[in-house]
Design a protein around this motif. Structure first.
Motif, PDB file in Angstrom:
ATOM      1  N   ARG A 154       0.603  -0.903   0.272  1.00 46.89           N
ATOM      2  CA  ARG A 154      -0.227  -0.363   0.049  1.00 46.89           C
ATOM      3  C   ARG A 154       0.856   1.416   0.494  1.00 46.89           C
ATOM      4  NH1 ARG A 154      -3.793  -2.744   4.374  1.00 46.89           N
ATOM      5  NH2 ARG A 154      -5.714  -3.465   2.880  1.00 46.89           N
ATOM      6  N   ARG A 155       1.866   0.923   0.488  1.00 46.68           N
ATOM      7  CA  ARG A 155       2.941   2.234   1.057  1.00 46.68           C
ATOM      8  C   ARG A 155       4.288   2.929   0.205  1.00 46.68           C
ATOM      9  NH1 ARG A 155       2.274   0.247   6.467  1.00 46.68           N
ATOM     10  NH2 ARG A 155       4.218  -0.843   6.784  1.00 46.68           N
ATOM     11  N   THR A 156       3.781   1.256  -1.122  1.00 43.33           N
ATOM     12  CA  THR A 156       5.282   1.418  -1.796  1.00 43.33           C
ATOM     13  C   THR A 156       5.942   2.036  -2.662  1.00 43.33           C
ATOM     14  OG1 THR A 156       7.034  -0.089  -2.786  1.00 43.33           O
ATOM     15  CG2 THR A 156       5.136  -0.544  -2.781  1.00 43.33           C
TER      16      THR A 156
END
Length: 180
Positions: A154-156
């Motif tokens: 989700r946060r890459t």
């Protein structure tokens, strides 16, 4: 054609459990009959007991293939899954990844799945877990290993790899001479 040894069975089941977990027993005890794994020329075949009895009448030298080839053992005795096992892995897969239509062709050419091509991913997928890769239309395309967990995806960055490629249905065309 012979039954698998204990070491071979352990290697096969460890590899299968990465993709389907405890559902391995569903492969053996099916409602349409008993199935088993057999070893022939460094390859592992998934075959019904009825077909296995018929194949026993053919000499080993003349027997090329029988059942479905699930994979092969390398020279170092490591088990490597073939794409021919996808039809049996996909219904029982614990972790799944769906790729966007634009990333399907790239994956089918043997490339890894980047975050930009990721459509959906199963919740709570751990890092380095075996996953089955689907198109957005729920057609199984292949399998691989999750490079990042669901939370990390989700946060890459969009260009980071989220699924390492292991096998895809494009191998039927690229490697048709070596698949049996």
């Amino acid at each position: 054609m012979r039954p698998l040894t204990d070491e071979e069975t352990k290697a096969l089941f460890e590899k299968l459990s990465k993709y389907i977990g405890e559902n391995i027993k569903l492969l053996i005890d099916r409602p349409d009959g008993q199935y088993c794994f057999r070893f022939h020329r460094d390859r592992v075949y998934y075959v019904s007991e009825a077909l296995m009895k018929r194949a026993a009448n053919i000499s080993r030298n003349h027997l090329i293939s029988f059942g479905t080839c699930f994979g092969k053992f390398t020279k170092t005795q490591k088990f490597r899954l073939h794409i021919t096992a996808l039809d049996f892995l996909s219904p029982y897969a614990k972790y799944k990844v769906w790729v966007k239509p634009g990333a399907e062709q790239s994956y089918l050419y043997g490339n890894h799945v980047a975050k930009s091509g990721l459509g959906r991913i199963t919740e709570n997928t751990p890092q380095y877990q075996g996953v089955v890769v689907y198109s957005m239309n729920d057609v199984p395309l292949g399998f691989g290993v999750a490079a990042k967990s669901t939370q990390d995806c989700r946060r890459t960055d969009p260009m980071n790899i989220v699924v390492f490629h292991q096998a895809d249905v494009g191998e039927y065309i690229r490697s048709e001479d070596t698949l049996t």
